[in-house]
Write a protein that holds these residues in place. Structure first.
Motif, short mmCIF file in Angstrom:
data_model
loop_
_atom_site.label_atom_id
_atom_site.label_comp_id
_atom_site.label_asym_id
_atom_site.label_seq_id
_atom_site.Cartn_x
_atom_site.Cartn_y
_atom_site.Cartn_z
N ASP A 136 0.81 -1.22 0.00
CA ASP A 136 0.00 0.00 0.00
C ASP A 136 0.84 1.27 0.00
O ASP A 136 0.29 2.39 0.09
N ALA A 137 2.15 1.13 -0.10
CA ALA A 137 3.04 2.29 -0.11
C ALA A 137 2.89 3.06 -1.42
O ALA A 137 2.44 2.50 -2.42
N PRO A 138 3.27 4.33 -1.43
CA PRO A 138 3.17 5.10 -2.68
C PRO A 138 4.04 4.50 -3.77
O PRO A 138 5.15 4.03 -3.51
N ALA A 139 3.54 4.50 -5.00
CA ALA A 139 4.28 3.98 -6.14
C ALA A 139 4.70 5.16 -7.02
O ALA A 139 3.84 5.77 -7.68
N PRO A 140 5.97 5.51 -7.02
CA PRO A 140 6.40 6.68 -7.80
C PRO A 140 6.17 6.47 -9.30
O PRO A 140 6.47 5.41 -9.84
N ARG A 141 5.66 7.51 -9.95
CA ARG A 141 5.31 7.40 -11.37
C ARG A 141 6.34 8.05 -12.28
O ARG A 141 6.25 7.93 -13.51
N LEU A 217 11.59 3.66 -16.76
CA LEU A 217 11.35 2.46 -15.96
C LEU A 217 10.09 2.54 -15.11
O LEU A 217 9.67 1.53 -14.52
N ALA A 218 9.47 3.71 -15.03
CA ALA A 218 8.43 3.94 -14.03
C ALA A 218 7.22 3.04 -14.20
O ALA A 218 6.50 2.78 -13.23
N ILE A 224 12.08 1.78 -3.86
CA ILE A 224 13.23 2.61 -3.48
C ILE A 224 13.74 2.12 -2.13
O ILE A 224 12.96 1.88 -1.21
N GLU A 225 15.05 1.97 -2.01
CA GLU A 225 15.62 1.62 -0.71
C GLU A 225 17.01 2.23 -0.56
O GLU A 225 17.70 2.52 -1.55
#
Length: 364
Positions: A136-141, A217-218, A224-225
């Motif tokens: 449920d974390a944000p998915a960067p676009r 790649l989005a 992200i880590e």
């Protein structure tokens, strides 16, 4: 003791399958029945006898299988990862009967870096900081959203990874500076026909070049880590792949590289494992304690016989974190087991030695 009846779903000509068959022959185990992924995908399933122990192996390195999972196209392309993931899980769901050595729900987590990171963190396993941990974390676009999420998490050095990728395909190691300067390294290349994986790690400089790659790649659902500092071994950065079988760390290899990615197919090399053992012990952290971190990560997937854990030693060897857990992380040709844990056995022989008792325990 009753000899196990084994079946493996894999690509028959792949060395992962042939090495398993060779290990079975050496141990006098009946030859495992091979069920090709291609047949499973075309026929819409496969059936196993109730007493068969069913191992799932990688569907990779076969262009026909790749096309069935994510659609036709160049196998080197980095595209349609979410489709590949959904297709693989659907295919696993069509398998009937048998007793699984690879749990379907475990597999769904292991091939989703966001869910896997959250599963490890929730179990108290040390992992790099991530602003995209969890389904449920944000998915960067796009690149601006990647940079915003990383900055909010306090990350100046971080990895961007396709959530369903493997073998470092599409991974970008990003460094930012307070001045606004950005650079990155990746084996990913943007071409006229899309984004492709290569075997050459290259450097990208500047916001425009790095941003263009991340934007390309989005669509792969990005994770992200933090990019944790690694120790140095003879001038090369080092980490470990630890294979855990039936809950016990049995094999380990020190991987060294002049790049952030230590994968052996990207120019990484096997190092002297004694360097890692001595590093942990002399720092007071302890080699056995480091292996225990890998075992704690594997314990989050108790219904899967074998996983490969990417163990990230602290730069001073006084700690360890887990970067990833790999469902098919046991391909380490020529590597024999750790003393007292899998003496004289390769990763496949060690799994065959453990399989019957583990399957009985897992079914209880």
């Amino acid at each position: 003791m009753t000899r196990p009846r084994l079946a493996v779903v894999g690509n028959p000509e792949n060395r992962r399958v042939t090495m398993l068959l060779d290990a079975a022959a050496r141990r006098g185990v009946p030859t495992p029945r091979v069920v090709p992924w291609r047949e499973v995908l075309i026929a819409g399933g496969a059936r196993f006898d109730p007493d068969e122990l069913v191992r799932l192996d990688s569907p990779g390195e076969d262009p026909d299988v790749d096309a069935l999972l994510r659609g036709p196209g160049d196998p080197t392309r980095i595209a349609d990862g979410p489709r590949w993931y959904a297709s693989l899980l659907d295919a696993v769901g069509t398998l009937r009967g048998g007793r699984r050595l690879t749990d379907a729900e475990d597999l769904s987590v292991l091939f989703d870096k966001r869910r896997c990171h959250a599963t490890l963190a929730n179990g108290g396993v040390p992992v790099p900081v991530s602003p995209t941990s969890g389904a449920d974390a944000p998915a960067p676009r796009n690149w601006p959203e990647v940079r915003e999420l990383a900055a909010a998490a306090g990350l100046r050095r971080f990895f961007v990874k396709p959530a369903h990728g493997s073998s470092a395909a599409g991974v970008v190691a990003v460094e930012t500076a307070p001045s606004g300067r950005v650079q990155a390294r990746s084996s990913t290349e943007v071409a006229a026909d899309g984004v492709h994986n290569s075997l050459r790690v290259r450097r990208l400089t500047g916001e425009a070049e790095v941003g263009a790659l991340i934007d390309a790649l989005a669509g792969e659902l990005l994770h992200i880590e933090a990019w944790l500092p690694k120790p140095s071994s003879r001038g090369r950065t080092a980490d470990l792949r630890v294979v855990v079988i039936a809950g016990r760390a049995t094999h380990a290899v020190l991987r060294t590289s002049c790049h952030p990615m230590t994968n052996l197919h990207l120019g990484g090399q096997r190092g002297d494992l004694d360097i890692a053992r001595a590093g942990f012990d002399s720092a007071g952290y302890g080699w056995d304690r480091a292996l225990a971190v890998a075992e704690r990560a594997a314990a989050r997937f108790p219904r899967t016989l074998c996983v490969g854990v990417d163990l990230l030693p602290a730069a001073n060897w006084r700690g360890a974190a887990v970067g990833e857990v790999n469902a098919f992380g046991d391909l380490l040709p020529g590597l024999t087991g750790l003393p007292g844990r899998a003496d004289g056995l390769d990763t496949y022989g060690a799994q065959l030695a453990a399989v019957t008792g583990w399957a009985d325990d897992a079914a209880a």
